[in-house]
Design a protein around this motif. Structure first.
Motif, PDB file in Angstrom:
ATOM      1  N   LYS A 237       0.853  -1.366   0.064  1.00 22.58           N
ATOM      2  CA  LYS A 237      -0.019  -0.002  -0.149  1.00 22.58           C
ATOM      3  C   LYS A 237       1.010   1.124   0.009  1.00 22.58           C
ATOM      4  CE  LYS A 237      -4.400  -1.053   2.252  1.00 22.58           C
ATOM      5  NZ  LYS A 237      -5.007  -0.843   3.599  1.00 22.58           N
ATOM      6  N   LYS A 238       1.934   1.183   0.664  1.00 26.18           N
ATOM      7  CA  LYS A 238       2.762   2.267   0.737  1.00 26.18           C
ATOM      8  C   LYS A 238       3.654   2.513  -0.497  1.00 26.18           C
ATOM      9  CE  LYS A 238       2.833   2.112   5.747  1.00 26.18           C
ATOM     10  NZ  LYS A 238       3.430   1.576   6.993  1.00 26.18           N
ATOM     11  N   ASN A 239       4.274   1.473  -0.906  1.00 28.93           N
ATOM     12  CA  ASN A 239       4.772   1.391  -2.198  1.00 28.93           C
ATOM     13  C   ASN A 239       4.302   0.530  -3.315  1.00 28.93           C
ATOM     14  OD1 ASN A 239       7.079   1.364  -4.145  1.00 28.93           O
ATOM     15  ND2 ASN A 239       8.527   0.755  -3.020  1.00 28.93           N
ATOM     16  N   HIS A 240       3.442   0.954  -4.055  1.00 27.00           N
ATOM     17  CA  HIS A 240       2.977  -0.225  -5.081  1.00 27.00           C
ATOM     18  C   HIS A 240       3.875  -0.755  -6.146  1.00 27.00           C
ATOM     19  CE1 HIS A 240       1.974   4.078  -5.978  1.00 27.00           C
ATOM     20  NE2 HIS A 240       1.953   3.509  -7.312  1.00 27.00           N
ATOM     21  N   TYR A 241       4.871  -0.364  -6.174  1.00 30.00           N
ATOM     22  CA  TYR A 241       5.822  -0.753  -7.103  1.00 30.00           C
ATOM     23  C   TYR A 241       6.944  -1.410  -6.408  1.00 30.00           C
ATOM     24  CZ  TYR A 241       3.807   2.461 -10.449  1.00 30.00           C
ATOM     25  OH  TYR A 241       2.640   2.651 -11.561  1.00 30.00           O
ATOM     26  N   LEU A 242       6.593  -2.024  -5.225  1.00 30.37           N
ATOM     27  CA  LEU A 242       7.521  -2.970  -4.361  1.00 30.37           C
ATOM     28  C   LEU A 242       7.833  -4.152  -5.300  1.00 30.37           C
ATOM     29  CD1 LEU A 242       8.872  -2.880  -1.571  1.00 30.37           C
ATOM     30  CD2 LEU A 242       6.912  -4.127  -0.659  1.00 30.37           C
ATOM     31  N   GLY A 243       6.842  -4.707  -5.715  1.00 30.77           N
ATOM     32  CA  GLY A 243       7.199  -6.095  -6.445  1.00 30.77           C
ATOM     33  C   GLY A 243       8.176  -6.016  -7.948  1.00 30.77           C
ATOM     34  N   GLU A 244       8.170  -7.200  -8.298  1.00 25.83           N
ATOM     35  CA  GLU A 244       9.291  -6.989  -9.648  1.00 25.83           C
ATOM     36  C   GLU A 244       8.127  -7.496 -10.913  1.00 25.83           C
ATOM     37  OE1 GLU A 244      11.964 -10.157  -9.457  1.00 25.83           O
ATOM     38  OE2 GLU A 244      12.181 -10.125  -7.410  1.00 25.83           O
ATOM     39  N   GLU A 245       8.378  -6.510 -11.923  1.00 24.49           N
ATOM     40  CA  GLU A 245       7.723  -6.801 -12.995  1.00 24.49           C
ATOM     41  C   GLU A 245       7.695  -8.319 -13.512  1.00 24.49           C
ATOM     42  OE1 GLU A 245       7.268  -3.439 -16.041  1.00 24.49           O
ATOM     43  OE2 GLU A 245       8.762  -2.587 -14.702  1.00 24.49           O
ATOM     44  N   LEU A 246       6.767  -8.612 -14.249  1.00 22.78           N
ATOM     45  CA  LEU A 246       6.548 -10.087 -14.722  1.00 22.78           C
ATOM     46  C   LEU A 246       6.745  -9.852 -16.172  1.00 22.78           C
ATOM     47  CD1 LEU A 246       3.894 -11.686 -12.638  1.00 22.78           C
ATOM     48  CD2 LEU A 246       6.093 -12.417 -12.496  1.00 22.78           C
ATOM     49  N   GLY A 247       6.173  -9.446 -17.007  1.00 21.44           N
ATOM     50  CA  GLY A 247       6.418  -9.543 -18.265  1.00 21.44           C
ATOM     51  C   GLY A 247       6.092 -10.693 -19.189  1.00 21.44           C
ATOM     52  N   ASN A 248       6.658 -11.154 -20.143  1.00 24.39           N
ATOM     53  CA  ASN A 248       6.536 -12.625 -20.661  1.00 24.39           C
ATOM     54  C   ASN A 248       7.272 -13.578 -19.700  1.00 24.39           C
ATOM     55  OD1 ASN A 248       4.917 -12.018 -22.841  1.00 24.39           O
ATOM     56  ND2 ASN A 248       6.576 -10.965 -23.850  1.00 24.39           N
ATOM     57  N   LYS A 249       6.537 -14.696 -19.220  1.00 25.64           N
ATOM     58  CA  LYS A 249       7.234 -15.522 -18.730  1.00 25.64           C
ATOM     59  C   LYS A 249       6.920 -17.108 -19.217  1.00 25.64           C
ATOM     60  CE  LYS A 249       8.540 -15.840 -13.861  1.00 25.64           C
ATOM     61  NZ  LYS A 249       9.944 -15.440 -14.039  1.00 25.64           N
ATOM     62  N   TYR A 250       7.726 -17.651 -19.884  1.00 21.42           N
ATOM     63  CA  TYR A 250       7.425 -19.164 -20.179  1.00 21.42           C
ATOM     64  C   TYR A 250       6.096 -19.127 -21.333  1.00 21.42           C
ATOM     65  CZ  TYR A 250      10.897 -20.213 -16.726  1.00 21.42           C
ATOM     66  OH  TYR A 250      12.009 -20.497 -15.968  1.00 21.42           O
ATOM     67  N   ASN A 251       6.224 -18.208 -22.314  1.00 17.64           N
ATOM     68  CA  ASN A 251       4.980 -18.132 -23.127  1.00 17.64           C
ATOM     69  C   ASN A 251       3.717 -17.827 -22.386  1.00 17.64           C
ATOM     70  OD1 ASN A 251       6.751 -18.967 -25.352  1.00 17.64           O
ATOM     71  ND2 ASN A 251       6.340 -21.077 -24.698  1.00 17.64           N
ATOM     72  N   MET A 252       3.893 -17.023 -21.341  1.00 14.33           N
ATOM     73  CA  MET A 252       2.629 -16.305 -20.848  1.00 14.33           C
ATOM     74  C   MET A 252       2.752 -14.897 -20.706  1.00 14.33           C
ATOM     75  SD  MET A 252       1.708 -18.994 -17.778  1.00 14.33           S
ATOM     76  CE  MET A 252       3.505 -19.417 -17.366  1.00 14.33           C
TER      77      MET A 252
END
Length: 103
Positions: free
Chosen positions: A32-47
């Motif tokens: 909630k305090k830092n909504h970009y805390l996670g890592e971006e996923l993008g394309n992962k194993y054809n998903m």
């Protein structure tokens, strides 16, 4: 900033053991305090998980998958939460995206 769960992730959250849910809650408060805390996923194993982020907790044995919606206000939408089990959570998210025709 609010956090909302899609129905499937709400079920996953409710099924967590109490002690794990406490750790998840702490991580969600940080998010909630830092909504970009996670890592971006993008394309992962054809998903195509572009626009989604992953966030680990409990020594990287659990993860939260979310996206940020900007509709005048920002909402963190939780799409999956659960144990890190190979690619299972990503496959679940991919299916949920396709079911909702977000691609």
């Amino acid at each position: 900033m609010s956090i909302e769960f899609i129905p499937e992730s709400a079920k996953e959250y409710k099924s967590l053991d109490g002690s794990i849910r406490i750790l998840a809650d702490k991580k969600l408060e940080q998010l909630k305090k830092n909504h970009y805390l996670g890592e971006e996923l993008g394309n992962k194993y054809n998903m195509d998980l572009t626009g989604f982020y992953k966030l680990y907790f409990r020594k990287k044995t659990y993860r939260i998958v979310y996206r940020i919606i900007k509709n005048g206000i920002e909402i963190i939408e939780i799409w999956g939460i659960g144990k890190k089990d190979k690619m299972a959570i990503y496959k679940d998210i991919d299916k949920r995206i396709k079911d909702r025709q977000l691609t």
